[in-house]
Design a protein around this motif. Structure first.
Motif, PDB file in Angstrom:
ATOM      1  N   GLU A 134      54.350  57.520  40.572  1.00  0.00           N
ATOM      2  CA  GLU A 134      53.871  56.392  41.704  1.00  0.00           C
ATOM      3  C   GLU A 134      53.902  56.519  43.159  1.00  0.00           C
ATOM      4  OE1 GLU A 134      51.709  53.442  39.214  1.00  0.00           O
ATOM      5  OE2 GLU A 134      50.079  54.348  38.065  1.00  0.00           O
ATOM      6  N   ARG A 374      54.967  40.440  42.806  1.00  0.00           N
ATOM      7  CA  ARG A 374      53.763  40.435  42.818  1.00  0.00           C
ATOM      8  C   ARG A 374      53.058  40.380  41.678  1.00  0.00           C
ATOM      9  NH1 ARG A 374      48.378  43.826  44.982  1.00  0.00           N
ATOM     10  NH2 ARG A 374      47.571  43.103  44.074  1.00  0.00           N
ATOM     11  N   THR A 396      36.747  45.070  40.503  1.00  0.00           N
ATOM     12  CA  THR A 396      38.121  46.183  40.875  1.00  0.00           C
ATOM     13  C   THR A 396      38.882  45.479  41.535  1.00  0.00           C
ATOM     14  OG1 THR A 396      38.708  48.558  42.333  1.00  0.00           O
ATOM     15  CG2 THR A 396      36.884  46.371  43.364  1.00  0.00           C
ATOM     16  N   GLY A 397      39.954  46.093  40.581  1.00  0.00           N
ATOM     17  CA  GLY A 397      41.432  45.221  41.048  1.00  0.00           C
ATOM     18  C   GLY A 397      42.145  44.501  40.205  1.00  0.00           C
ATOM     19  N   GLY A 399      42.644  44.181  36.650  1.00  0.00           N
ATOM     20  CA  GLY A 399      44.089  43.994  36.287  1.00  0.00           C
ATOM     21  C   GLY A 399      43.649  45.043  34.556  1.00  0.00           C
ATOM     22  N   LYS A 400      42.025  45.259  34.576  1.00  0.00           N
ATOM     23  CA  LYS A 400      41.710  45.745  33.995  1.00  0.00           C
ATOM     24  C   LYS A 400      42.939  47.670  33.408  1.00  0.00           C
ATOM     25  CE  LYS A 400      37.959  46.722  35.519  1.00  0.00           C
ATOM     26  NZ  LYS A 400      37.925  46.894  36.535  1.00  0.00           N
ATOM     27  N   SER A 401      43.383  48.330  34.686  1.00  0.00           N
ATOM     28  CA  SER A 401      44.020  49.462  33.997  1.00  0.00           C
ATOM     29  C   SER A 401      44.989  49.553  33.502  1.00  0.00           C
ATOM     30  CB  SER A 401      43.924  50.642  35.158  1.00  0.00           C
ATOM     31  OG  SER A 401      42.250  50.899  35.103  1.00  0.00           O
ATOM     32  N   THR A 402      45.350  48.149  34.722  1.00  0.00           N
ATOM     33  CA  THR A 402      47.497  47.562  33.976  1.00  0.00           C
ATOM     34  C   THR A 402      47.013  47.116  33.075  1.00  0.00           C
ATOM     35  OG1 THR A 402      46.998  46.639  35.824  1.00  0.00           O
ATOM     36  CG2 THR A 402      48.746  45.913  35.084  1.00  0.00           C
TER      37      THR A 402
HETATM   38  N1  LIG Z   1      51.682  51.448  40.444  1.00  0.00           N
HETATM   39  C1  LIG Z   1      50.654  50.108  41.896  1.00  0.00           C
HETATM   40  N2  LIG Z   1      51.775  49.995  42.060  1.00  0.00           N
HETATM   41  C2  LIG Z   1      51.589  48.015  42.046  1.00  0.00           C
HETATM   42  N3  LIG Z   1      50.936  47.620  42.533  1.00  0.00           N
HETATM   43  C3  LIG Z   1      49.613  48.095  41.808  1.00  0.00           C
HETATM   44  C4  LIG Z   1      49.837  49.800  40.611  1.00  0.00           C
HETATM   45  N4  LIG Z   1      48.908  49.603  40.268  1.00  0.00           N
HETATM   46  C5  LIG Z   1      48.024  48.718  41.039  1.00  0.00           C
HETATM   47  N5  LIG Z   1      48.233  48.048  41.231  1.00  0.00           N
HETATM   48  C6  LIG Z   1      48.024  46.525  41.631  1.00  0.00           C
HETATM   49  O1  LIG Z   1      47.067  45.926  40.635  1.00  0.00           O
HETATM   50  C7  LIG Z   1      46.370  45.229  40.578  1.00  0.00           C
HETATM   51  C8  LIG Z   1      45.303  45.876  39.305  1.00  0.00           C
HETATM   52  O2  LIG Z   1      44.929  47.157  39.314  1.00  0.00           O
HETATM   53  P1  LIG Z   1      44.381  47.874  38.283  1.00  0.00           P
HETATM   54  O3  LIG Z   1      44.520  49.160  38.701  1.00  0.00           O
HETATM   55  O4  LIG Z   1      45.166  47.152  37.083  1.00  0.00           O
HETATM   56  O5  LIG Z   1      43.001  47.593  38.429  1.00  0.00           O
HETATM   57  P2  LIG Z   1      41.275  47.006  37.422  1.00  0.00           P
HETATM   58  O6  LIG Z   1      40.884  46.428  37.068  1.00  0.00           O
HETATM   59  O7  LIG Z   1      41.623  48.000  36.489  1.00  0.00           O
HETATM   60  O8  LIG Z   1      40.855  48.429  39.095  1.00  0.00           O
HETATM   61  P3  LIG Z   1      39.651  49.496  39.232  1.00  0.00           P
HETATM   62  O9  LIG Z   1      38.419  49.311  38.156  1.00  0.00           O
HETATM   63  O10 LIG Z   1      39.420  49.276  40.617  1.00  0.00           O
HETATM   64  O11 LIG Z   1      40.186  50.415  38.243  1.00  0.00           O
HETATM   65  C9  LIG Z   1      45.734  46.219  41.901  1.00  0.00           C
HETATM   66  O12 LIG Z   1      45.855  44.284  42.836  1.00  0.00           O
HETATM   67  C10 LIG Z   1      46.238  46.618  42.686  1.00  0.00           C
HETATM   68  O13 LIG Z   1      46.786  47.210  43.595  1.00  0.00           O
END
Ligand SMILES: Nc1ncnc2c1ncn2[C@@H]1O[C@H](COP(=O)(O)OP(=O)(O)OP(=O)(O)O)[C@@H](O)[C@H]1O
Length: 601
Positions: A134, A374, A396-397, A399-402
């Motif tokens: 990434e 962070r 969005t953002g 943290g779901k994908s995380t």
């Molecule tokens: N590879 C990464 N390195 C640093 N920060 C990241 C990385 N991927 C995501 N983030 C941060 O982590 C936070 C959560 O991101 P995530 O992708 O989990 O959100 P999400 O809920 O899945 O959003 P979406 O619905 O837009 O996909 C965001 O603030 C994003 O900026």
């Protein structure tokens, strides 16, 4: 600042210790590449020494032929001249045969080393965890595999050969010349002074200029790769003109950098020829006077002239060695940096045997941060019983994908543990982990190959019946049958192109055939038409049956089929309950749901 791995790769201001550390890392890599071929390297060296000696011996026989053979021939004795010619031809042939042998030997060595290195770089970058990929762009990885490997190839193919054979050639020639006539030898040594000065000047100047060409070419590659991988965005935002200008600028820089290198050769090459010719003229004058005096034989003079002439032949190639060495060293530094990177998600040394997974996923005391400064997911606990279907929703953002990436162990938590059936994911063998947990991402990537190949990715030994059964189960069979060659349609060929919804169905089939106990699904946000949506929804239901599922849900219909909904906000789970409970409540989900419903009307 650290210089381990790829950190500091773009910097130019290394301290002494850092430079030493980087050099040692490159040397270790070089050593490990050379070790398996060292016997062949020694053999090649021996062949070069003999072949060079054979080539250099030639003028000695000519001198003998003229000095002794010709007078003998005048006295009717043809034997000395025939002997000299025979010896000359013999060493010529030996030299030629050995050069051929040596060329093959050294090419084989260089190919073996490059093969090894290419494989190492590929396997290693593939093994590195997602966080590396990434942040380290694909353009840079491509540069490592292409221009950097090319620089090393150039050094191995010609650089080292030229250096070794050139050095030997000049040394042997100088020795032969001194042995033959030390006065001419002195003239030659005298001419070494301007030769060395000129070469030093050339190397100093060219070093910076060659570096500029390398930087310019790397920029070109990165820009090209970025434009082509992002071609959709380029077209959508009409970035073509701007790209054309940027790329044009980069091409110009590259051309100018090359032109500046060529200018240097324009001075260096004629300079070499001139020094060589002046030396030759002096040898001729000094030698001629001595021949007239009767203190030097004419054959000897001829041989000294030949030696003086051939002495300069390898000079340019040797000066070039320095440059191919410089670019190869820079390439080796970068490649060794990539190879030094360790996967942040490491395989367990003693994995725990997971017999038959049930599919219970537990987060205990988990906290997660991509970068230490962070925190994305503050400490939380979560228990997902086996067989439950969870819909993850949130802005969005949030943290779901995380969270999803932690379940599939694309990342490890910063604190706490994520476990499957009570076993920490870090203790599972990667094979067990991938068999038990499958993540279907939004992009539903299709690899080149047929539709059947793409489905079988989930189970490489799948039979055609299993592939068809999986496609039927998720509702993909009908559209696949409609493709030009059915299951054997190439997905990258015209006519084999599939729509976004169909692509999703294929990725469902791929997950279905893999049959994991835990399925994580990042639902595509692209809106589908109603029949496609229904098809995808039906496929999804079959796919979810009898397994634990976590879906990052973007559609109302998906949330409805979940057993439980988790609402995330700023990395925290703020609501947790059945869809009905949450819709009936007054929380965040009830608001989201109302907004959704309104948007459908
Ligand atoms: N590879 C990464 N390195 C640093 N920060 C990241 C990385 N991927 C995501 N983030 C941060 O982590 C936070 C959560 O991101 P995530 O992708 O989990 O959100 P999400 O809920 O899945 O959003 P979406 O619905 O837009 O996909 C965001 O603030 C994003 O900026």
């Amino acid at each position: 600042m650290s210089v381990t791995g790829v950190e500091g790769e773009e910097r130019n201001d290394y301290t002494k210790e850092e430079s030493r550390a980087i050099r040692q890392r490159s040397l270790r890599l070089l050593g490990s590449l050379l070790r398996p071929v060292r016997a062949r390297v020694f053999l090649t060296m021996a062949v070069v020494v003999i072949s060079t000696a054979a080539q250099v011996a030639g003028p000695l026989f000519i001198a003998y032929g003229i000095n002794n053979g010709l007078p003998a021939l005048l006295a009717q004795d043809w034997f000395p001249l025939a002997g000299a010619v025979g010896a000359y031809l013999f060493t010529g042939v030996i030299g030629a045969v050995l050069i051929a042998w040596y060329t093959v030997l050294s090419a084989r060595i260089s190919q073996t080393i490059l093969f090894d290195l290419r494989k190492r770089v590929f396997l290693h970058t593939q093994r590195l965890s997602l966080d590396f990929h990434e942040s380290y762009t694909s353009g840079r990885i491509i540069a490592r595999q292409t221009s950097d490997l090319d620089a090393i190839r150039e050094l191995l193919d010609s650089g080292i050969n030229n250096l070794v054979s050139g050095l030997l050639y000049m040394t042997f020639t100088a020795i032969a010349l001194i042995a033959l006539d030390w006065v001419s030898g002195l003239v030659l040594f005298g001419s070494l002074v301007p030769l060395l000065l000129l070469t030093r000047w050339f190397q100093k100047r060219s070093q910076a200029r060659f570096r500029q060409t390398r930087t310019a070419s790397a920029r070109l590659i990165v820009h090209f790769v970025e434009s082509m991988t992002g071609i959709r965005a380029v077209k959508a935002f009409r970035k073509e003109k701007r790209n054309e200008k940027e790329f044009g600028g980069l091409v110009e820089d590259y051309r100018d950098a090359n032109a500046r290198v060529i200018q240097l050769f324009g001075i260096y090459d004629p300079g070499l020829v001139l020094i060589g010719n002046i030396a030759l003229a002096i040898v001729l004058v000094v030698g001629g006077i001595r021949v007239a005096d009767g203190t030097l034989l004419i054959g000897t003079l001829l041989a000294t002239l030949l030696y003086t002439r051939q002495f300069y032949a390898p000079a340019e190639e040797m000066a070039m060695f320095y440059n191919s060495y410089q670019s190869a060293a820079a390439a080796l530094e970068k490649i060794s940096g990539v190879l030094e990177e360790k996967p942040s998600v490491a395989d367990p040394t003693r994995p725990i045997d997971l017999r038959k997974a049930q599919g219970r996923v537990t987060f205990s005391g988990v906290e997660f941060a991509y970068k230490s400064d962070r925190v994305i997911l503050p400490t939380f606990d979560l228990d997902i019983p086996a067989g439950q279907t969870i819909a993850l929703v949130g802005s969005t953002g949030a943290g779901k994908s995380t969270l999803a990436k932690l379940i599939s162990r694309f990342y490890d938590p910063t604190l706490g543990t994520v476990s499957l059936d009570g076993v920490d994911l870090r203790r599972l063998h990667p094979k067990d982990l991938r068999r038990a947990i499958v993540m279907v991402t939004q992009e539903a990537y299709l690899f080149s190959g047929t539709v059947a190949d793409n489905i079988a990715l989930g189970k490489p030994d799948a039979t055609r019946e299993e592939i068809v059964a999986a496609a039927r189960a998720v509702g993909a069979h009908e559209f696949i049958e409609g493709l030009p060659n059915g299951y054997d349609t190439d997905v990258n060929k015209r006519g084999g192109r599939v729509s976004a919804g169909q692509r999703q169905l294929l990725s469902f089939a791929r997950a279905f055939i893999a049959d994991p106990v835990v399925l994580i699904l990042d639902e595509a946000t692209a809106s589908l038409d109603i029949p496609s949506e229904r098809l995808v929804q039906e496929g999804l239901q079959t796919l979810l049956a009898d397994r634990t599922a976590v879906i990052i849900a973007h559609r109302l219909s998906t949330v409805a089929i979940a057993d439980r909904v988790l609402v995330m906000e700023h990395g925290r789970i703020v609501e947790d309950g059945t869809p009905a409970e949450l819709i009936g409540g007054t929380g965040r989900f009830a608001q989201l749901h109302a907004a959704w419903r309104d948007s459908l009307v």
